[in-house]
Design a protein around this motif. Structure first.
Motif, PDB file in Angstrom:
ATOM      1  N   GLU A   8      51.903  53.902 -28.065  1.00  7.57           N
ATOM      2  CA  GLU A   8      53.315  53.535 -27.189  1.00  7.57           C
ATOM      3  C   GLU A   8      54.172  54.922 -27.392  1.00  7.57           C
ATOM      4  N   GLN A   9      54.009  55.621 -28.161  1.00 11.60           N
ATOM      5  CA  GLN A   9      55.009  56.652 -28.553  1.00 11.60           C
ATOM      6  C   GLN A   9      54.565  57.753 -27.140  1.00 11.60           C
ATOM      7  N   ILE A  10      53.408  58.070 -26.972  1.00 14.71           N
ATOM      8  CA  ILE A  10      53.068  58.919 -26.073  1.00 14.71           C
ATOM      9  C   ILE A  10      53.498  58.342 -24.701  1.00 14.71           C
ATOM     10  N   LEU A  11      53.217  57.021 -24.504  1.00 15.63           N
ATOM     11  CA  LEU A  11      53.621  56.609 -23.398  1.00 15.63           C
ATOM     12  C   LEU A  11      55.203  56.592 -22.967  1.00 15.63           C
ATOM     13  N   GLY A  12      56.056  56.364 -24.230  1.00 10.66           N
ATOM     14  CA  GLY A  12      57.312  56.659 -23.974  1.00 10.66           C
ATOM     15  C   GLY A  12      57.675  58.191 -23.875  1.00 10.66           C
ATOM     16  N   GLY A  13      56.753  58.951 -23.721  1.00 12.33           N
ATOM     17  CA  GLY A  13      57.267  60.590 -23.722  1.00 12.33           C
ATOM     18  C   GLY A  13      57.513  61.378 -24.804  1.00 12.33           C
ATOM     19  N   ALA A  14      57.026  60.678 -26.064  1.00 12.71           N
ATOM     20  CA  ALA A  14      57.443  61.268 -27.271  1.00 12.71           C
ATOM     21  C   ALA A  14      56.907  62.773 -27.413  1.00 12.71           C
TER      22      ALA A  14
END
Ligand code: F3S
Length: 401
Positions: A8-14
């Motif tokens: 989820e974090q990767i998908l959010g651009g983190a």
């Protein structure tokens, strides 16, 4: 599709835009195929194209993103070598250099080879992998029993940097069962006949999983490579079974996982002859011979050397063999290169036999090849397809037999 907190974090651009795009792509594919979750992969093979791939690969490079698993690359062409022979437009040369550099920056292994599953990137049975390239995806599923969907370059690259792929399609055992029975009554002698068989079957079954029954002997590596390449060229066949010979099909029943086939065809000598005739586009004088689609193995280069030993290729004919850097090096050490070059032929690495822009110089020329796939994607004007020994005889005479 369920995503872990990290996904989820990767998908959010983190962790950057490149990784975000990679995850967006995988999630979109997973959602489209109703995948429940992502699974780790062990390796990947990306088949880069040209301008189309530059944006994504350079975005990943900018973010210093790295492949999480061993990842090999498909052929483009050897720019340095071909610039010394042909006039290569500056822009075209730049695209190839940038794509090759882009893959190096993300830590891919720059194999520039379409049969990495034979040398540099060999999956094991049961591994989940993300392989693009027609012969590669079909071969590793069918012959090795590794699990991959028929990836595009972008999805394979995205899986490589994330280290995961959505769990759907051929990653699930139930989707690996045969669906179409192919009864072979034709005489299948060599790798050329396996190419014709793949050409005919691919054309008739589309994207089903064929169970090829009736072969009288165990196929050898190059025959299985040709079969894989052609099934996935005229068709979109990501997997086949050959009962008793391929790993997930000890018997006919197991190939179909106990089910009955949805449909069936019989292939006799007449069907193979029909396929062969379809591929005879040219007679008379020829300008070039193109071998190595898929990339020739060392054994195949050795065959050419034996056929050419002490002979001369007609001086009006260009004679090319495409192979991997590894096989070229071994061909040099084995003395094959010397024999082929003395006869007037060339063995090049890193280059796609029909589809590299460097072959533009042959756009009005007449060629022959031993590969239906090469004829299908060729950049030259016409192509006849024939057995290797006939290609060599024709090259020596300068015209079709
Ligand atoms: Fe390889 Fe190019 Fe043929 S990638 S299989 S040489 S079309």
């Amino acid at each position: 599709m369920y995503l872990t907190r990290e996904e989820e974090q990767i998908l959010g651009g983190a962790i950057g835009e490149g990784m975000q795009k990679a995850m967006e792509l995988l999630v979109a594919i997973g959602d489209a195929w109703d995948a429940q979750e992502m699974i780790p992969i062990v390796r990947a093979h990306a088949a880069p194209g040209y301008e189309g791939d530059m944006y994504f690969i350079e975005l990943l490079g900018k973010g210093k993103d790295q492949c999480k698993v061993p990842t090999t690359t498909n052929p483009l062409y050897d720019t340095e070598y071909f610039s010394s022979l042909f006039e290569i437009p500056e822009k075209e040369d730049e695209v190839i250099r940038r794509v090759v550099l882009g893959y190096k920056k993300i830590g891919a292994i720059p194999t520039s080879c379409c049969t990495p599953y034979l040398n540099e990137n060999i999956p094991l049975y049961g591994e989940n992998v993300a392989f693009s390239e027609s012969s590669a995806s079909c071969y590793v599923n069918s012959v090795i029993g590794a699990r991959t969907n028929r990836e595009a370059v972008q999805s394979a690259t995205a899986a490589a940097v994330i280290g995961k792929t959505p769990k759907y399609g051929l990653h699930l055992k139930e989707n690996r069962k045969g669906t179409f029975l192919v009864k072979v009554k034709a005489t299948i002698r060599d790798e050329f006949d396996f190419g014709l068989l793949g050409y005919y079957v691919g054309k008739h079954i589309g994207c089903k999983i064929p169970v090829i029954a009736g072969l009288s002997r165990r196929p050898v590596t190059e025959e299985l490579v040709n079969l894989s390449a052609m099934l996935n060229t005229t068709g979109a066949v990501s997997m086949f079974h050959i009962p008793e010979f391929t790993i997930e099909a000890p018997t006919l029943q197991e190939a179909f996982q106990g089910d009955t086939p949805e449909d069936r065809i019989t292939v006799t000598d007449a069907e193979l002859e029909e396929a062969n005739e379809e591929l005879q586009a040219t007679t008379g004088t020829i300008d070039l011979v193109m071998l190595g689609c898929p990339h020739y193995t060392l054994r195949q280069i050795g065959q050419v050397a034996r056929l050419l030993k002490g002979r001369k290729i007609n001086r009006n004919v260009s004679f090319w063999i495409c192979t991997s850097a590894t096989s070229r090096l071994l061909a040099e050490r084995s003395g094959y290169l010397d024999i082929i070059e003395r006869a007037g032929g060339r063995v090049c690495k890193d280059t796609c036999a029909p589809d590299a822009p460097c072959w533009h110089v042959y756009r009005d020329k007449i060629g022959i090849t031993d590969s239906p796939k090469c004829s299908y994607y060729r950049r030259f004007k016409e192509a006849g397809v024939m057995r290797l020994k006939d290609c060599v005889r024709t090259a020596i005479r300068g015209k079709s037999i």
